[in-house]
Write a protein that holds these residues in place. Structure first.
Motif, PDB file in Angstrom:
ATOM      1  N   GLU A 281     -40.199   4.757   5.231  1.00 13.74           N
ATOM      2  CA  GLU A 281     -39.039   5.198   6.004  1.00 13.74           C
ATOM      3  C   GLU A 281     -38.731   4.310   7.194  1.00 13.74           C
ATOM      4  N   ARG A 282     -39.564   3.300   7.453  1.00 15.58           N
ATOM      5  CA  ARG A 282     -39.237   2.340   8.511  1.00 15.58           C
ATOM      6  C   ARG A 282     -37.911   1.643   8.230  1.00 15.58           C
ATOM      7  N   VAL A 283     -37.538   1.526   6.950  1.00 22.85           N
ATOM      8  CA  VAL A 283     -36.297   0.816   6.630  1.00 22.85           C
ATOM      9  C   VAL A 283     -35.082   1.536   7.203  1.00 22.85           C
ATOM     10  N   MET A 284     -35.200   2.837   7.479  1.00 21.34           N
ATOM     11  CA  MET A 284     -34.059   3.580   8.004  1.00 21.34           C
ATOM     12  C   MET A 284     -33.874   3.396   9.509  1.00 21.34           C
ATOM     13  N   LYS A 285     -34.783   2.666  10.140  1.00 15.44           N
ATOM     14  CA  LYS A 285     -34.655   2.374  11.564  1.00 15.44           C
ATOM     15  C   LYS A 285     -33.894   1.083  11.818  1.00 15.44           C
ATOM     16  N   SER A 286     -33.531   0.386  10.757  1.00 19.16           N
ATOM     17  CA  SER A 286     -32.836  -0.896  10.865  1.00 19.16           C
ATOM     18  C   SER A 286     -31.534  -0.847  10.084  1.00 19.16           C
ATOM     19  N   VAL A 287     -30.477  -1.383  10.683  1.00 18.00           N
ATOM     20  CA  VAL A 287     -29.180  -1.385  10.006  1.00 18.00           C
ATOM     21  C   VAL A 287     -29.233  -2.197   8.711  1.00 18.00           C
ATOM     22  N   GLY A 288     -30.121  -3.180   8.651  1.00 16.02           N
ATOM     23  CA  GLY A 288     -30.238  -3.992   7.444  1.00 16.02           C
ATOM     24  C   GLY A 288     -31.307  -3.526   6.487  1.00 16.02           C
ATOM     25  N   CYS A 289     -32.031  -2.482   6.859  1.00  9.75           N
ATOM     26  CA  CYS A 289     -33.106  -1.908   6.028  1.00  9.75           C
ATOM     27  C   CYS A 289     -34.294  -2.854   5.884  1.00  9.75           C
ATOM     28  N   TYR A 290     -34.566  -3.644   6.910  1.00 15.53           N
ATOM     29  CA  TYR A 290     -35.710  -4.566   6.848  1.00 15.53           C
ATOM     30  C   TYR A 290     -36.194  -4.888   8.260  1.00 15.53           C
ATOM     31  N   GLN A 291     -37.440  -5.328   8.327  1.00 12.94           N
ATOM     32  CA  GLN A 291     -38.025  -5.911   9.536  1.00 12.94           C
ATOM     33  C   GLN A 291     -38.564  -7.277   9.146  1.00 12.94           C
ATOM     34  N   LEU A 292     -38.020  -8.320   9.764  1.00 13.26           N
ATOM     35  CA  LEU A 292     -38.427  -9.677   9.389  1.00 13.26           C
ATOM     36  C   LEU A 292     -39.892  -9.943   9.707  1.00 13.26           C
ATOM     37  N   GLU A 293     -40.451  -9.197  10.673  1.00 10.68           N
ATOM     38  CA  GLU A 293     -41.851  -9.422  11.032  1.00 10.68           C
ATOM     39  C   GLU A 293     -42.803  -8.749  10.059  1.00 10.68           C
TER      40      GLU A 293
END
Length: 208
Positions: free
Chosen positions: A159-171
């Motif tokens: 569910e971390r993907v829902m914290k980003s408008v792009g559905c990703y964290q580059l790190e």
């Protein structure tokens, strides 16, 4: 350096971490504004009669950032309030943070094999008025990943993907979604740090 209070008008853990790791002393306060209402009230053409769709989205990101900072500044006289916002656009369509894992999956399929733009708006407000602002863009191109890879990625990221408008964290594992990235790392994270730090030095908040 001055003792001017510095406030981040955001509940974003990423933005708070960026400022803290840069050595800034600040407090964070979520403006709790209705972003959907602000977006709905944004009039087409506010960036100029002949503005491109990208420029319109830049203007909207800046409008949201300013509204958040002004809302917090109204309660914090004399403080410098940082407002920031980010909008994703892909082939002319604007995207918000997904509200479900199913929506996140659909968005990533829409981004697959295509470039998308992250539009960042950044502003400093004092006593209810903006005293500095900028917009920045980063362009990211996702590779043509398989649906099997996508499902494995979503299972891992959760569910971390829902914290980003792009559905990703580059790190994190989200970097595996991409084949090309053009733009400043901090712009991608939604807080253009280098110009912000330059302005804070000019304001006397940081040492020069």
């Amino acid at each position: 350096m001055t003792a001017t209070p510095l406030i981040l008008a955001s509940g974003s853990a990423v933005r708070q971490k960026l400022l803290a790791e840069a050595g800034l002393t600040f407090t964070a306060e979520d403006s709790r504004l209705d972003e959907d209402a602000l977006k709905a009230g944004f009039a087409q053409g506010e960036a100029g009669d002949h503005a491109s769709p990208e420029a319109e989205t830049d203007a909207l990101a800046l409008r949201l950032a300013e509204a958040k900072a002004i809302a917090v500044s109204a309660k914090r006289q004399g403080a410098l309030v940082i407002g920031a916002d980010q909008i994703l656009s892909c082939e002319g369509r604007r995207y918000d943070k997904p509200k479900s894992m199913a929506e996140a999956r659909a968005n990533l399929l829409a981004f697959r094999g295509r470039p998308h733009i992250l539009h960042s708006g950044l502003v400093i407000v004092k006593d209810g008025a903006a005293i500095w602002n900028l917009t920045a863009r980063a362009t990211l191109t996702m590779r043509a990943f398989s649906e099997e890879f996508l499902d494995a990625y979503l299972d891992e990221a959760g569910e971390r993907v829902m914290k980003s408008v792009g559905c990703y964290q580059l790190e994190g594992p989200g970097v595996q979604l991409f084949e090309k990235i053009e733009g400043d790392y901090f712009d991608i994270l939604g807080l253009p740090m280098l110009p912000l730090l330059k302005e804070l030095r000019r304001q006397g908040v940081l040492g020069s």
